[in-house]
Design a protein around this motif. Structure first.
Motif, PDB file in Angstrom:
ATOM      1  N   ARG A 357      20.164  40.926  41.574  1.00  0.00           N
ATOM      2  CA  ARG A 357      20.859  40.537  42.806  1.00  0.00           C
ATOM      3  C   ARG A 357      21.895  39.435  42.578  1.00  0.00           C
ATOM      4  O   ARG A 357      23.055  39.551  43.010  1.00  0.00           O
ATOM      5  CB  ARG A 357      19.836  40.080  43.856  1.00  0.00           C
ATOM      6  N   GLU A 358      21.504  38.347  41.934  1.00  0.00           N
ATOM      7  CA  GLU A 358      22.443  37.236  41.727  1.00  0.00           C
ATOM      8  C   GLU A 358      23.616  37.628  40.835  1.00  0.00           C
ATOM      9  O   GLU A 358      24.717  37.097  40.976  1.00  0.00           O
ATOM     10  CB  GLU A 358      21.709  36.032  41.124  1.00  0.00           C
ATOM     11  N   HIS A 359      23.362  38.567  39.929  1.00  0.00           N
ATOM     12  CA  HIS A 359      24.441  39.027  39.045  1.00  0.00           C
ATOM     13  C   HIS A 359      25.516  39.773  39.824  1.00  0.00           C
ATOM     14  O   HIS A 359      26.705  39.678  39.487  1.00  0.00           O
ATOM     15  CB  HIS A 359      23.859  39.939  37.961  1.00  0.00           C
ATOM     16  N   TYR A 360      25.099  40.507  40.880  1.00  0.00           N
ATOM     17  CA  TYR A 360      26.120  41.229  41.646  1.00  0.00           C
ATOM     18  C   TYR A 360      26.948  40.263  42.487  1.00  0.00           C
ATOM     19  O   TYR A 360      28.151  40.463  42.678  1.00  0.00           O
ATOM     20  CB  TYR A 360      25.491  42.303  42.534  1.00  0.00           C
ATOM     21  N   ALA A 361      26.330  39.212  43.002  1.00  0.00           N
ATOM     22  CA  ALA A 361      27.113  38.213  43.732  1.00  0.00           C
ATOM     23  C   ALA A 361      28.176  37.607  42.829  1.00  0.00           C
ATOM     24  O   ALA A 361      29.340  37.426  43.229  1.00  0.00           O
ATOM     25  CB  ALA A 361      26.187  37.127  44.283  1.00  0.00           C
ATOM     26  N   ARG A 362      27.798  37.322  41.595  1.00  0.00           N
ATOM     27  CA  ARG A 362      28.753  36.741  40.645  1.00  0.00           C
ATOM     28  C   ARG A 362      29.826  37.757  40.258  1.00  0.00           C
ATOM     29  O   ARG A 362      31.008  37.405  40.110  1.00  0.00           O
ATOM     30  CB  ARG A 362      27.994  36.251  39.412  1.00  0.00           C
ATOM     31  N   THR A 363      29.443  39.017  40.094  1.00  0.00           N
ATOM     32  CA  THR A 363      30.414  40.073  39.782  1.00  0.00           C
ATOM     33  C   THR A 363      31.455  40.186  40.886  1.00  0.00           C
ATOM     34  O   THR A 363      32.666  40.261  40.627  1.00  0.00           O
ATOM     35  CB  THR A 363      29.694  41.420  39.608  1.00  0.00           C
ATOM     36  N   LEU A 364      31.000  40.203  42.124  1.00  0.00           N
ATOM     37  CA  LEU A 364      31.915  40.316  43.257  1.00  0.00           C
ATOM     38  C   LEU A 364      32.834  39.112  43.360  1.00  0.00           C
ATOM     39  O   LEU A 364      34.019  39.251  43.707  1.00  0.00           O
ATOM     40  CB  LEU A 364      31.110  40.490  44.548  1.00  0.00           C
ATOM     41  N   ALA A 365      32.322  37.934  43.048  1.00  0.00           N
ATOM     42  CA  ALA A 365      33.179  36.742  43.054  1.00  0.00           C
ATOM     43  C   ALA A 365      34.304  36.893  42.036  1.00  0.00           C
ATOM     44  O   ALA A 365      35.460  36.504  42.298  1.00  0.00           O
ATOM     45  CB  ALA A 365      32.347  35.497  42.748  1.00  0.00           C
ATOM     46  N   ALA A 366      33.992  37.470  40.887  1.00  0.00           N
ATOM     47  CA  ALA A 366      35.013  37.677  39.856  1.00  0.00           C
ATOM     48  C   ALA A 366      36.036  38.710  40.299  1.00  0.00           C
ATOM     49  O   ALA A 366      37.244  38.549  40.079  1.00  0.00           O
ATOM     50  CB  ALA A 366      34.353  38.110  38.549  1.00  0.00           C
ATOM     51  N   TRP A 367      35.582  39.783  40.939  1.00  0.00           N
ATOM     52  CA  TRP A 367      36.530  40.793  41.445  1.00  0.00           C
ATOM     53  C   TRP A 367      37.431  40.200  42.522  1.00  0.00           C
ATOM     54  O   TRP A 367      38.634  40.481  42.565  1.00  0.00           O
ATOM     55  CB  TRP A 367      35.766  41.983  42.008  1.00  0.00           C
ATOM     56  N   CYS A 368      36.863  39.395  43.411  1.00  0.00           N
ATOM     57  CA  CYS A 368      37.676  38.752  44.452  1.00  0.00           C
ATOM     58  C   CYS A 368      38.738  37.849  43.827  1.00  0.00           C
ATOM     59  O   CYS A 368      39.895  37.821  44.278  1.00  0.00           O
ATOM     60  CB  CYS A 368      36.788  37.937  45.390  1.00  0.00           C
ATOM     61  N   ALA A 369      38.353  37.113  42.792  1.00  0.00           N
ATOM     62  CA  ALA A 369      39.313  36.231  42.113  1.00  0.00           C
ATOM     63  C   ALA A 369      40.423  37.046  41.469  1.00  0.00           C
ATOM     64  O   ALA A 369      41.601  36.669  41.522  1.00  0.00           O
ATOM     65  CB  ALA A 369      38.588  35.387  41.065  1.00  0.00           C
ATOM     66  N   ASN A 370      40.076  38.187  40.867  1.00  0.00           N
ATOM     67  CA  ASN A 370      41.097  39.049  40.267  1.00  0.00           C
ATOM     68  C   ASN A 370      42.068  39.565  41.321  1.00  0.00           C
ATOM     69  O   ASN A 370      43.289  39.611  41.094  1.00  0.00           O
ATOM     70  CB  ASN A 370      40.439  40.241  39.572  1.00  0.00           C
ATOM     71  N   LEU A 371      41.537  39.963  42.469  1.00  0.00           N
ATOM     72  CA  LEU A 371      42.402  40.468  43.538  1.00  0.00           C
ATOM     73  C   LEU A 371      43.322  39.368  44.052  1.00  0.00           C
ATOM     74  O   LEU A 371      44.516  39.609  44.286  1.00  0.00           O
ATOM     75  CB  LEU A 371      41.562  41.035  44.680  1.00  0.00           C
ATOM     76  N   ASP A 372      42.799  38.174  44.225  1.00  0.00           N
ATOM     77  CA  ASP A 372      43.633  37.059  44.682  1.00  0.00           C
ATOM     78  C   ASP A 372      44.769  36.786  43.702  1.00  0.00           C
ATOM     79  O   ASP A 372      45.924  36.570  44.104  1.00  0.00           O
ATOM     80  CB  ASP A 372      42.779  35.801  44.851  1.00  0.00           C
ATOM     81  N   LEU A 373      44.455  36.791  42.416  1.00  0.00           N
ATOM     82  CA  LEU A 373      45.465  36.483  41.404  1.00  0.00           C
ATOM     83  C   LEU A 373      46.543  37.564  41.322  1.00  0.00           C
ATOM     84  O   LEU A 373      47.692  37.279  40.971  1.00  0.00           O
ATOM     85  CB  LEU A 373      44.798  36.327  40.032  1.00  0.00           C
ATOM     86  N   SER A 374      46.173  38.797  41.655  1.00  0.00           N
ATOM     87  CA  SER A 374      47.107  39.918  41.532  1.00  0.00           C
ATOM     88  C   SER A 374      47.486  40.488  42.894  1.00  0.00           C
ATOM     89  O   SER A 374      47.852  41.661  43.000  1.00  0.00           O
ATOM     90  CB  SER A 374      46.470  41.024  40.673  1.00  0.00           C
ATOM     91  N   TRP A 375      47.417  39.654  43.944  1.00  0.00           N
ATOM     92  CA  TRP A 375      47.544  40.167  45.299  1.00  0.00           C
ATOM     93  C   TRP A 375      48.836  40.943  45.533  1.00  0.00           C
ATOM     94  O   TRP A 375      48.817  42.033  46.104  1.00  0.00           O
ATOM     95  CB  TRP A 375      47.439  39.040  46.316  1.00  0.00           C
ATOM     96  N   THR A 376      49.961  40.414  45.090  1.00  0.00           N
ATOM     97  CA  THR A 376      51.251  41.051  45.373  1.00  0.00           C
ATOM     98  C   THR A 376      51.311  42.458  44.784  1.00  0.00           C
ATOM     99  O   THR A 376      51.656  43.419  45.475  1.00  0.00           O
ATOM    100  CB  THR A 376      52.399  40.200  44.825  1.00  0.00           C
ATOM    101  N   GLU A 377      50.948  42.578  43.501  1.00  0.00           N
ATOM    102  CA  GLU A 377      50.996  43.893  42.867  1.00  0.00           C
ATOM    103  C   GLU A 377      49.934  44.824  43.435  1.00  0.00           C
ATOM    104  O   GLU A 377      50.181  46.014  43.651  1.00  0.00           O
ATOM    105  CB  GLU A 377      50.813  43.770  41.353  1.00  0.00           C
TER     106      GLU A 377
END
Length: 432
Positions: A357-377
Motif C-alpha cells: 500500500r505505501e509503495h503505491y502512494a509513493r509511486t503515485l507521488a512520483a507520477w504526479c511530479a513527472n506530470l507537473d514537470l512535463s505539464w506543457t508537453e
C-alpha cells in the motif's frame, strides 16, 4: 495547470454573501489552502501555498448539480475551477474539510449559494456515459465492452505516458527497496520481485496478462532468460511494447500481442504474472479468470496476482463516479480475501500475500511530479482536459492509499501437482 480564459465572471447568487465568506466559515485560518471566488472574494491565508480558484458561476453549477466527487471533477476538468500549487495538498486539506461538514452545514451552504445554481450544465466530452448507458456496448466485462473501456484509458498517447511514467513505462505500483530509491529503481525492483516469487529460471515460459507496454515481459526475458508472452487489449501499448522488445534485442524470446487474455491459445506455461489486470475483470468473473489462468499453467506452475484491492471484503466493488466515468470505466475492486478465496476455489494453493500500500502512494507521488514537470508537453499530447483528469485521479489515488482507503496486494498461488508437490522452497525469502 491550464490558465485558459473562460470569459466574463458573474456575481454571487445571493447579494451580500460573497464566496470567500461562505468558504471561510469551514476552511479555517490555519489551512494551507486559500480559496479565490469569481466575485473577487478570498478565504484563507494570503500566503497559502495552494489556491483554489472558483473561476465562474458554472463551477458552482457543476458542483451542485452533481454533488460530491463527480461535480468537483467536472468543474476542474473543464477549467471552471482551477488550482495553483500542489493539487494533492488541496485534496488532502479539502477532504478533511468536507468530511467534517454536518448535514446542517451542507444545507446552510446550499441555501447561501442559492438554488439558482442547480441548473444543468454540459457534461464534459471526456466523461464516459454512466453504467446503464454503457450497456449499449454490450454486457459488463464482455470482450467488446472491455476493449472499449481499456481503449478509453490507455490509448491516449504513448508519449503522454512516457512523460508521466518515465523510462520504465510501468503503469503499476513500484516496490521501493530503500527510502531514497528512485522511481526507476523501484519499478525494476518490482519486476524483479515478481520474477523471484515466480521462481523464474532460464528456459521457462512466462505468460504476462494485461502486460501494458511490456515491462514485465522484457525484464523476465532479459534478466531471467525466459521465453515470455505478454497480451494487452490496448493496441497502442502492444505496438510500443513490441517495438521496444525488438530494440532491446529480445525478439527471439519475448513478444507482446494485442489480444484479450481469454483468447490466448497457448498452454504449458511455467508461470503467469497478472500485474494490474484484475481491477478490470469484475468480481463475478474472478472464478473464470483464475480457472483460465490455471488452464494455461503446467503442474507446479505459479501465478503472481498483483492488483489494487479494497481494505475489507465488505466494501463495494464498484469504483466511485469520477473513476468510473473518467478513468477506469467498469473497473471493480475487491478485498484481498475475495481474491484469495477465488484463487483457492479455482485451482490454486495460495502460498504468500504481501501488501504494498505505501509503495503505491509513493509511486503515485512520483507520477504526479513527472506530470507537473512535463505539464506543457503532456497537455499538448493528450489535451488539457485529459491531462487534468490524470492529475486529479493520481493525486486523489495517492491520498486514498495513504489514508488506507485502498491497498495493493500481491498474492502468489501455485497449481499443485496431483501428488501434492508444489515446488515451493520451505522458507522462501524471495532474495530480499
Amino acid at each position: 495547470m491550464s490558465k485558459a480564459s473562460l470569459g466574463a465572471r458573474g456575481s454571487t447568487a445571493r447579494s451580500g454573501t460573497d464566496l470567500g465568506t461562505l468558504f471561510g466559515r469551514f476552511l479555517g485560518s490555519e489551512a494551507p489552502v486559500a480559496i479565490v471566488g469569481y466575485d473577487g472574494s478570498f478565504a484563507g491565508a494570503e500566503d497559502a501555498p495552494v489556491r483554489m480558484e472558483v473561476r465562474t458561476p458554472t463551477a458552482l453549477s457543476y458542483i451542485l448539480s452533481a454533488p460530491g466527487e463527480l461535480g468537483l471533477a467536472r468543474a476542474y476538468v473543464t477549467g471552471h475551477l482551477d488550482v495553483t500549487g500542489d493539487l494533492y495538498q488541496l485534496l488532502r486539506t479539502m477532504t478533511s474539510v468536507v468530511d467534517g461538514l454536518s448535514v446542517a452545514d451542507r444545507l446552510w451552504l446550499l441555501r447561501q449559494v442559492g438554488l439558482g445554481h442547480l441548473r444543468r450544465v454540459p457534461v464534459p466530452p471526456e466523461e464516459a456515459p454512466g453504467r446503464v448507458l454503457r450497456g449499449i456496448r454490450g454486457l459488463r466485462h464482455s470482450k467488446h465492452r472491455d476493449s472499449a473501456a481499456i481503449s478509453q484509458h490507455y490509448d491516449v498517447s504513448n508519449r503522454f505516458y512516457e512523460l508521466v511514467l518515465g523510462p520504465s513505462m510501468a503503469y503499476t505500483c513500484a516496490c521501493y527497496p530503500a527510502e531514497d530509491s528512485s522511481l526507476e529503481e523501484a519499478q525494476f525492483h518490482k519486476f524483479d520481485l515478481v520474477c523471484r516469487k515466480l521462481g523464474l529460471k532460464p528456459g521457462m515460459r512466462l505468460l504476462d496478462v494485461g502486460c501494458g507496454w511490456g515491462g514485465m515481459v522484457a525484464h523476465a526475458a532479459e534478466h531471467y532468460g525466459v521465453r515470455a508472452l505478454g497480451v494487452t487489449l490496448s493496441r497502442e501499448q502492444a505496438q510500443w511494447g513490441q517495438k521496444e522488445i525488438v530494440a532491446r534485442g529480445l525478439a527471439d524470446r519475448a513478444e507482446v500481442r494485442h489480444l484479450d487474455y481469454r483468447d490466448v491459445p497457448e498452454t504449458g506455461f511455467d508461470a503467469v504474472s497478472s500485474i494490474g489486470l484484475t481491477e478490470h475483470i469484475g468480481a463475478r468473473n474472478l472464478p473464470a479468470y483464475f480457472r483460465f489462468l490455471g488452464s494455461r499453467l503446467n503442474e507446479r506452475g505459479r501465478l503472481l496476482n498483483h492488483c489494487i484491492t479494497r481494505p475489507t471484503n465488505s466494501d463495494p466493488n464498484h469504483t466511485g463516479p469520477f473513476i468510473d466515468r473518467y478513468v477506469f470505466p467498469d473497473g471493480e475492486l475487491e478485498g484481498v480475501g475475495t481474491i484469495i478465496s477465488a484463487m483457492q476455489d479455482n485451482g490454486f494453493e495460495v502460498r504468500h500475500s504481501e501488501n504494498l500500500r505505501e509503495h503505491y502512494a509513493r509511486t503515485l507521488a512520483a507520477w504526479c511530479a513527472n506530470l507537473d514537470l512535463s505539464w506543457t508537453e503532456a497537455a499538448q499530447e493528450a489535451g488539457v482536459r485529459r491531462a487534468r483528469v490524470w492529475a486529479l485521479y493520481m493525486a486523489a489515488s495517492r491520498l486514498a492509499f495513504e489514508r488506507h482507503k485502498l491497498e495493493l496486494q500481491q498474492v502468489l498461488g501455485v497449481k499443485v501437482a496431483d501428488d501434492g508437490q508444489a515446488a515451493i522452497p520451505l522458507r522462501p525469502d524471495w532474495g530480499v
